[in-house]
Design a protein around this motif. Structure first.
Motif, short mmCIF file in Angstrom:
data_model
loop_
_atom_site.label_atom_id
_atom_site.label_comp_id
_atom_site.label_asym_id
_atom_site.label_seq_id
_atom_site.Cartn_x
_atom_site.Cartn_y
_atom_site.Cartn_z
N THR A 237 9.77 3.14 -47.38
CA THR A 237 10.57 3.75 -48.44
C THR A 237 11.16 5.09 -47.97
N GLN A 238 10.38 5.87 -47.24
CA GLN A 238 10.86 7.16 -46.72
C GLN A 238 11.98 6.98 -45.71
N LEU A 239 12.01 5.86 -45.03
CA LEU A 239 13.03 5.62 -44.02
C LEU A 239 14.34 5.07 -44.59
N GLN A 240 14.34 4.71 -45.85
CA GLN A 240 15.55 4.18 -46.46
C GLN A 240 16.57 5.30 -46.65
N VAL A 241 17.80 5.01 -46.33
CA VAL A 241 18.88 5.98 -46.44
C VAL A 241 19.66 5.70 -47.72
N LEU A 242 19.86 6.74 -48.51
CA LEU A 242 20.60 6.60 -49.75
C LEU A 242 22.08 6.37 -49.46
N ASP A 243 22.68 5.45 -50.17
CA ASP A 243 24.10 5.14 -49.97
C ASP A 243 24.99 6.37 -50.15
N GLU A 244 24.66 7.19 -51.16
CA GLU A 244 25.47 8.38 -51.43
C GLU A 244 25.47 9.33 -50.24
N SER A 245 24.28 9.56 -49.68
CA SER A 245 24.16 10.46 -48.53
C SER A 245 24.88 9.88 -47.32
N CYS B 128 27.44 7.77 -47.24
CA CYS B 128 28.89 7.88 -47.42
C CYS B 128 29.37 9.31 -47.23
N LEU B 129 28.63 10.27 -47.78
CA LEU B 129 29.03 11.67 -47.69
C LEU B 129 29.15 12.13 -46.24
N VAL B 130 28.20 11.73 -45.41
CA VAL B 130 28.22 12.15 -44.00
C VAL B 130 29.24 11.33 -43.21
N MET B 131 29.35 10.04 -43.50
CA MET B 131 30.30 9.21 -42.76
C MET B 131 31.75 9.62 -43.02
N ILE B 132 32.01 10.16 -44.20
CA ILE B 132 33.36 10.64 -44.53
C ILE B 132 33.77 11.74 -43.54
N ARG C 11 25.46 4.34 -37.57
CA ARG C 11 24.16 4.37 -36.89
C ARG C 11 23.68 5.81 -36.69
N ASP C 12 24.57 6.68 -36.22
CA ASP C 12 24.20 8.08 -36.01
C ASP C 12 23.87 8.76 -37.33
N THR C 13 24.63 8.44 -38.34
CA THR C 13 24.42 9.04 -39.66
C THR C 13 23.06 8.64 -40.22
N LYS C 14 22.73 7.37 -40.13
CA LYS C 14 21.43 6.92 -40.64
C LYS C 14 20.28 7.60 -39.91
N ARG C 15 20.38 7.69 -38.61
CA ARG C 15 19.32 8.35 -37.82
C ARG C 15 19.19 9.82 -38.22
N ALA C 16 20.31 10.49 -38.35
CA ALA C 16 20.29 11.91 -38.72
C ALA C 16 19.69 12.11 -40.11
N LEU C 17 20.05 11.26 -41.04
CA LEU C 17 19.53 11.39 -42.39
C LEU C 17 18.03 11.10 -42.43
N ARG C 18 17.58 10.15 -41.64
CA ARG C 18 16.15 9.87 -41.59
C ARG C 18 15.39 11.06 -41.00
N GLN D 113 16.82 13.07 -45.54
CA GLN D 113 17.96 12.84 -46.42
C GLN D 113 18.70 14.12 -46.81
N ASP D 114 18.40 15.22 -46.16
CA ASP D 114 19.06 16.49 -46.48
C ASP D 114 20.40 16.53 -45.75
N VAL D 115 21.47 16.35 -46.49
CA VAL D 115 22.82 16.29 -45.91
C VAL D 115 23.22 17.63 -45.31
N SER D 116 22.71 18.72 -45.83
CA SER D 116 23.13 20.04 -45.37
C SER D 116 22.62 20.37 -43.98
N ILE D 117 21.55 19.70 -43.50
CA ILE D 117 21.02 20.00 -42.17
C ILE D 117 21.03 18.80 -41.25
N SER D 118 21.74 17.77 -41.57
CA SER D 118 21.76 16.56 -40.76
C SER D 118 22.22 16.85 -39.34
#
Length: 123
Positions: free
Chosen positions: A85-93, A95-99, A105-112, A116-121
């Motif tokens: 559950t902790q490894l699951q990436v929220l769709d909102e996060s 999308c926000l980073v991929m934009i 793939r890089d975005t999911k790794r960074a968020l994990r 899930q903190d978008v500000s420090i990914s």
């Protein structure tokens, strides 16, 4: 190796699988510190190896079940579910980073890694 032992479906290999899992756990503890404290310190609080521990615990749960240790297996597999559950990436996060132009793939790794903190990914 341990997964191969399970796929062989030969109960004689279970003791070898248990020994290999114990050695893997000991090696990770030596390298990462107790409760991954060393790795978290070096990674500034991030925990990129969480998936590795998930796989190790999953195999431990399966091995316990195969040995007839149902209670231990349930306890370990419950822990695995929490890690998953902790490894699951929220769709909102995601999308926000991929934009911003990063690959999925890089975005999911960074968020994990950043919990899930978008500000420090660290993409």
């Amino acid at each position: 190796m341990v997964w191969c032992y399970f796929m062989l479906r030969d109960i004689n290999w279970l003791s070898v699988a248990r020994i290999r899992l114990e050695k893997a756990k000991e090696g990770l503890e030596r390298a990462h510190g107790k409760d991954s404290s060393r790795v978290r310190l070096l990674q500034a609080g991030r925990y990129p190896e969480r998936a590795l521990y998930l796989i190790l615990e999953l195999l431990e749960g399966v091995a316990a079940y195969q040995r007839g240790q149902v209670d231990k297996s349930m306890k370990v597999l419950t822990s695995v579910q929490e890690l998953f559950t902790q490894l699951q990436v929220l769709d909102e996060s995601l999308c926000l980073v991929m934009i911003m132009g990063f690959r999925e793939r890089d975005t999911k790794r960074a968020l994990r890694m950043s919990n899930q903190d978008v500000s420090i990914s660290p993409v």
